[in-house]
Design a protein around this motif. Structure first.
Motif, PDB file in Angstrom:
ATOM      1  N   ARG A  37     -13.850 -30.819 -42.958  1.00 30.72           N
ATOM      2  CA  ARG A  37     -14.902 -31.829 -42.961  1.00 30.72           C
ATOM      3  C   ARG A  37     -14.288 -33.208 -43.202  1.00 30.72           C
ATOM      4  O   ARG A  37     -13.310 -33.330 -43.939  1.00 30.72           O
ATOM      5  N   TYR A  38     -14.852 -34.214 -42.595  1.00 28.38           N
ATOM      6  CA  TYR A  38     -14.370 -35.583 -42.782  1.00 28.38           C
ATOM      7  C   TYR A  38     -15.402 -36.535 -42.208  1.00 28.38           C
ATOM      8  O   TYR A  38     -16.244 -36.151 -41.384  1.00 28.38           O
ATOM      9  N   ASP A  39     -15.343 -37.801 -42.624  1.00 27.28           N
ATOM     10  CA  ASP A  39     -16.335 -38.775 -42.181  1.00 27.28           C
ATOM     11  C   ASP A  39     -15.751 -39.919 -41.368  1.00 27.28           C
ATOM     12  O   ASP A  39     -16.475 -40.844 -40.997  1.00 27.28           O
ATOM     13  N   GLY A  40     -14.449 -39.862 -41.091  1.00 29.20           N
ATOM     14  CA  GLY A  40     -13.821 -40.877 -40.261  1.00 29.20           C
ATOM     15  C   GLY A  40     -12.715 -40.279 -39.416  1.00 29.20           C
ATOM     16  O   GLY A  40     -12.110 -39.259 -39.789  1.00 29.20           O
ATOM     17  N   ILE A  41     -12.456 -40.879 -38.266  1.00 27.48           N
ATOM     18  CA  ILE A  41     -11.340 -40.489 -37.385  1.00 27.48           C
ATOM     19  C   ILE A  41     -10.623 -41.760 -36.965  1.00 27.48           C
ATOM     20  O   ILE A  41     -11.270 -42.768 -36.643  1.00 27.48           O
ATOM     21  N   VAL A  42      -9.289 -41.729 -36.939  1.00 26.40           N
ATOM     22  CA  VAL A  42      -8.509 -42.837 -36.378  1.00 26.40           C
ATOM     23  C   VAL A  42      -7.451 -42.270 -35.440  1.00 26.40           C
ATOM     24  O   VAL A  42      -6.945 -41.166 -35.644  1.00 26.40           O
ATOM     25  N   THR A  43      -7.121 -43.027 -34.409  1.00 25.03           N
ATOM     26  CA  THR A  43      -6.118 -42.582 -33.444  1.00 25.03           C
ATOM     27  C   THR A  43      -5.616 -43.777 -32.644  1.00 25.03           C
ATOM     28  O   THR A  43      -6.228 -44.855 -32.651  1.00 25.03           O
ATOM     29  N   ASN A  44      -4.495 -43.571 -31.954  1.00 22.09           N
ATOM     30  CA  ASN A  44      -4.018 -44.546 -30.978  1.00 22.09           C
ATOM     31  C   ASN A  44      -3.752 -43.857 -29.641  1.00 22.09           C
ATOM     32  O   ASN A  44      -3.037 -44.386 -28.795  1.00 22.09           O
ATOM     33  N   GLN A  45      -4.350 -42.683 -29.461  1.00 25.61           N
ATOM     34  CA  GLN A  45      -4.126 -41.882 -28.258  1.00 25.61           C
ATOM     35  C   GLN A  45      -5.055 -42.303 -27.131  1.00 25.61           C
ATOM     36  O   GLN A  45      -6.258 -42.494 -27.341  1.00 25.61           O
ATOM     37  N   LYS A  46      -4.492 -42.410 -25.940  1.00 25.87           N
ATOM     38  CA  LYS A  46      -5.320 -42.597 -24.750  1.00 25.87           C
ATOM     39  C   LYS A  46      -5.863 -41.237 -24.307  1.00 25.87           C
ATOM     40  O   LYS A  46      -5.297 -40.202 -24.596  1.00 25.87           O
ATOM     41  N   GLY A  47      -6.956 -41.286 -23.597  1.00 27.80           N
ATOM     42  CA  GLY A  47      -7.510 -40.055 -23.036  1.00 27.80           C
ATOM     43  C   GLY A  47      -8.415 -39.284 -23.971  1.00 27.80           C
ATOM     44  O   GLY A  47      -8.932 -38.230 -23.585  1.00 27.80           O
ATOM     45  N   VAL A  48      -8.615 -39.762 -25.196  1.00 22.87           N
ATOM     46  CA  VAL A  48      -9.525 -39.095 -26.121  1.00 22.87           C
ATOM     47  C   VAL A  48     -10.661 -40.053 -26.477  1.00 22.87           C
ATOM     48  O   VAL A  48     -10.484 -41.270 -26.480  1.00 22.87           O
ATOM     49  N   LYS A  83      -3.481 -51.513 -30.592  1.00 24.58           N
ATOM     50  CA  LYS A  83      -4.187 -50.577 -29.713  1.00 24.58           C
ATOM     51  C   LYS A  83      -4.493 -49.252 -30.441  1.00 24.58           C
ATOM     52  O   LYS A  83      -4.189 -48.166 -29.958  1.00 24.58           O
ATOM     53  N   ALA A  84      -5.097 -49.393 -31.601  1.00 23.15           N
ATOM     54  CA  ALA A  84      -5.582 -48.252 -32.380  1.00 23.15           C
ATOM     55  C   ALA A  84      -7.086 -48.417 -32.549  1.00 23.15           C
ATOM     56  O   ALA A  84      -7.630 -49.522 -32.444  1.00 23.15           O
ATOM     57  N   PHE A  85      -7.749 -47.312 -32.806  1.00 25.70           N
ATOM     58  CA  PHE A  85      -9.204 -47.389 -32.949  1.00 25.70           C
ATOM     59  C   PHE A  85      -9.708 -46.262 -33.845  1.00 25.70           C
ATOM     60  O   PHE A  85      -8.979 -45.293 -34.129  1.00 25.70           O
ATOM     61  N   GLY A  86     -10.945 -46.405 -34.304  1.00 26.81           N
ATOM     62  CA  GLY A  86     -11.501 -45.427 -35.226  1.00 26.81           C
ATOM     63  C   GLY A  86     -13.013 -45.367 -35.150  1.00 26.81           C
ATOM     64  O   GLY A  86     -13.670 -46.236 -34.557  1.00 26.81           O
ATOM     65  N   ALA A  87     -13.560 -44.327 -35.739  1.00 24.79           N
ATOM     66  CA  ALA A  87     -15.020 -44.157 -35.842  1.00 24.79           C
ATOM     67  C   ALA A  87     -15.305 -43.519 -37.189  1.00 24.79           C
ATOM     68  O   ALA A  87     -14.531 -42.682 -37.676  1.00 24.79           O
ATOM     69  N   ALA A  88     -16.406 -43.921 -37.803  1.00 20.64           N
ATOM     70  CA  ALA A  88     -16.768 -43.366 -39.107  1.00 20.64           C
ATOM     71  C   ALA A  88     -18.278 -43.303 -39.250  1.00 20.64           C
ATOM     72  O   ALA A  88     -19.011 -44.106 -38.663  1.00 20.64           O
ATOM     73  N   ARG A  89     -18.702 -42.358 -40.045  1.00 18.36           N
ATOM     74  CA  ARG A  89     -20.121 -42.207 -40.377  1.00 18.36           C
ATOM     75  C   ARG A  89     -20.294 -42.557 -41.844  1.00 18.36           C
ATOM     76  O   ARG A  89     -19.659 -41.964 -42.721  1.00 18.36           O
ATOM     77  N   SER A  90     -21.163 -43.497 -42.112  1.00 17.68           N
ATOM     78  CA  SER A  90     -21.353 -43.962 -43.481  1.00 17.68           C
ATOM     79  C   SER A  90     -22.796 -43.716 -43.914  1.00 17.68           C
ATOM     80  O   SER A  90     -23.681 -44.528 -43.658  1.00 17.68           O
ATOM     81  N   GLY A  91     -23.025 -42.567 -44.548  1.00 16.70           N
ATOM     82  CA  GLY A  91     -24.297 -42.330 -45.216  1.00 16.70           C
ATOM     83  C   GLY A  91     -24.276 -43.044 -46.556  1.00 16.70           C
ATOM     84  O   GLY A  91     -23.319 -43.752 -46.888  1.00 16.70           O
TER      85      GLY A  91
END
Length: 429
Positions: free
Chosen positions: A266-277, A297-305
């Motif tokens: 389980r986790y509430d954030g993802i970070v990566t610098n991979q293309k194609g995902v 050229k890195a990016f991330g997404a997170a859910r903040s309840g």
């Protein structure tokens, strides 16, 4: 609790009215014994393309049902050209009546195949009980084309046929509402594909899930197959690969998965610098956040309840980008997606104290037993304190998910069966 009975006559090659009568009589005997004092709706499913030597299949079924004078049950004939479409039709009828308990009466040879369809087209909201009938060779009960009966296990080929049947049917359904994606002017469109979905553009039919629901769970009636079809349509329209799509496995924490390392449960954030995902954060009142660094050229997404907000999941995602990809805090751009506003979100006074400690303006009517809490404001304050420049935070998607029923899903408004929208991001090739 309301119940229903499903009599499965779909795959049986019925060569005569006597054969239909025999199977139905046995099935109706079971119904009569089990439901003496209750009145479940009985659904009889059969194939539109049955080849009968004594006239139209439906008329034969209607005549057979009328012959059971002692049966005082509501009986509906459900007929389509495929098992998937027939079960989907029945599911919609169950949903309309808020029925979750279903007894399925079927030939013993059909059990494994039926369970394969049920697993893919229903969730754990529904409770199924199977009762089988075993007819001898004199009963002339056969099997439908494409689906081998007689085996007590299902083969890989049969599973592929099940998947194909479901995918072909769901792919044929008309979209409900025009796909609507909210985009940020802050994230460079030349580098990153991104957006926040709304409730439009999918095939989910239950009102609280209609129509672009992108999450299936044991508490929701939308099955994984429908959610997968919604994702496929979104991916095709937007331009990403659904097979390399990763959705945050929300846990109301500040844990972040660095893609490429072992994925936590389980986790509430993802970070990566991979293309194609493509990575994404869910939200149905919780705040979806998108992060991008156009320099590294890195990016991330997170859910903040509300719990994740207090625990600092937003800055935990920023710090993961800095530590793993060498990002500079001055280059990271953060976009706050749609979430519930302080107009509709309350906590107990004890819980709200954590937001009051961040900034008193994050809590409205703090002296009341259930103060109103501003998750969005608290998140922005924590990001700025962590070093994100105010100009690098976009916070103009201020529509409250609970207030705007015509545009967003909301668990606060619609309960556990509410749909989920997402914020998604990927790097362009």
């Amino acid at each position: 609790m309301a119940e229903a009975v499903l009599i499965d006559m779909f795959s049986t090659e019925l060569s005569s009215q006597n054969c239909i009568n025999l199977f139905l009589r046995k099935a109706m005997d079971i119904v009569g014994k089990h439901y003496v004092d209750s009145d479940p709706t009985v659904y009889i499913m059969y194939c539109q393309t049955f080849g009968c030597d004594s006239g139209d299949a439906r008329e034969i079924f209607v005549h057979a049902i009328r012959s059971f004078q002692g049966l005082r049950k509501r009986v509906e004939l459900i007929s389509n050209s495929s098992i998937a479409s027939t079960l989907y039709n029945i599911q919609q009828k169950l949903d309309e009546k808020n029925v979750s308990r279903v007894k399925i009466i079927l030939p013993v040879q059909r059990t494994c195949l039926m369970k394969a369809f049920i697993d893919r087209l229903f969730t754990k909201v529904y409770q199924f009980e199977f009762e089988t009938l075993e007819l001898n060779s004199g009963d002339q009960m056969g099997h439908a084309a494409n689906y081998q009966s007689g085996a007590q296990t299902i083969t890989e080929t049969q599973l592929q046929l099940v998947e194909s049947d479901i995918q072909m049917f769901l792919g044929s359904l008309l979209v409900k509402g025009e796909l609507t994606i909210l985009k940020s002017s802050l994230i460079p469109d030349s580098l990153f594909l991104h957006g926040f979905t709304t409730r439009y553009g999918g095939i989910s039919s239950i009102p609280a899930l209609s129509s672009m629901n992108l999450y299936s769970s044991s508490k929701r009636r939308d099955p994984p197959a429908v959610v997968a079809e919604n994702l496929r349509r979104l991916a095709k329209a937007v331009g990403f690969n659904p097979k390399t799509f990763h959705l945050v496995k929300a846990a109301h924490t500040n844990d972040v998965w660095i893609m490429g390392k072992k994925e936590p449960d389980r986790y509430d954030g993802i970070v990566t610098n991979q293309k194609g995902v493509t990575i994404a954060a869910p939200g149905a009142d919780c705040l979806p956040l998108l992060f991008s660094d156009p320099v590294k050229k890195a990016f991330g997404a997170a859910r903040s309840g509300w719990k994740g907000t207090v625990l600092g999941v937003a800055m935990a995602t920023v710090n993961a980008m800095i530590s793993e990809f060498g990002c500079n805090v001055n280059d990271i751009l953060v976009v706050l997606g749609p979430c519930v506003g302080p107009c509709c979100f309350t906590l107990s006074q004890v819980e709200a104290k954590a937001f009051y400690d961040i900034d008193p303006q994050c809590v409205h009517q703090f002296e009341s037993p259930n103060p109103k809490v501003d998750i969005r404001r608290a998140t922005r304050i924590l990001l700025e304190r962590g070093g994100i420049a105010p100009k690098n935070i976009q916070d103009d998607l201020v529509l409250c998910t609970s207030c705007n029923q015509d545009l967003f899903f909301s668990r606060i408004r619609d309960g556990d069966n509410a749909g989920i929208q997402i914020g998604f991001i990927s790097m362009r090739n």
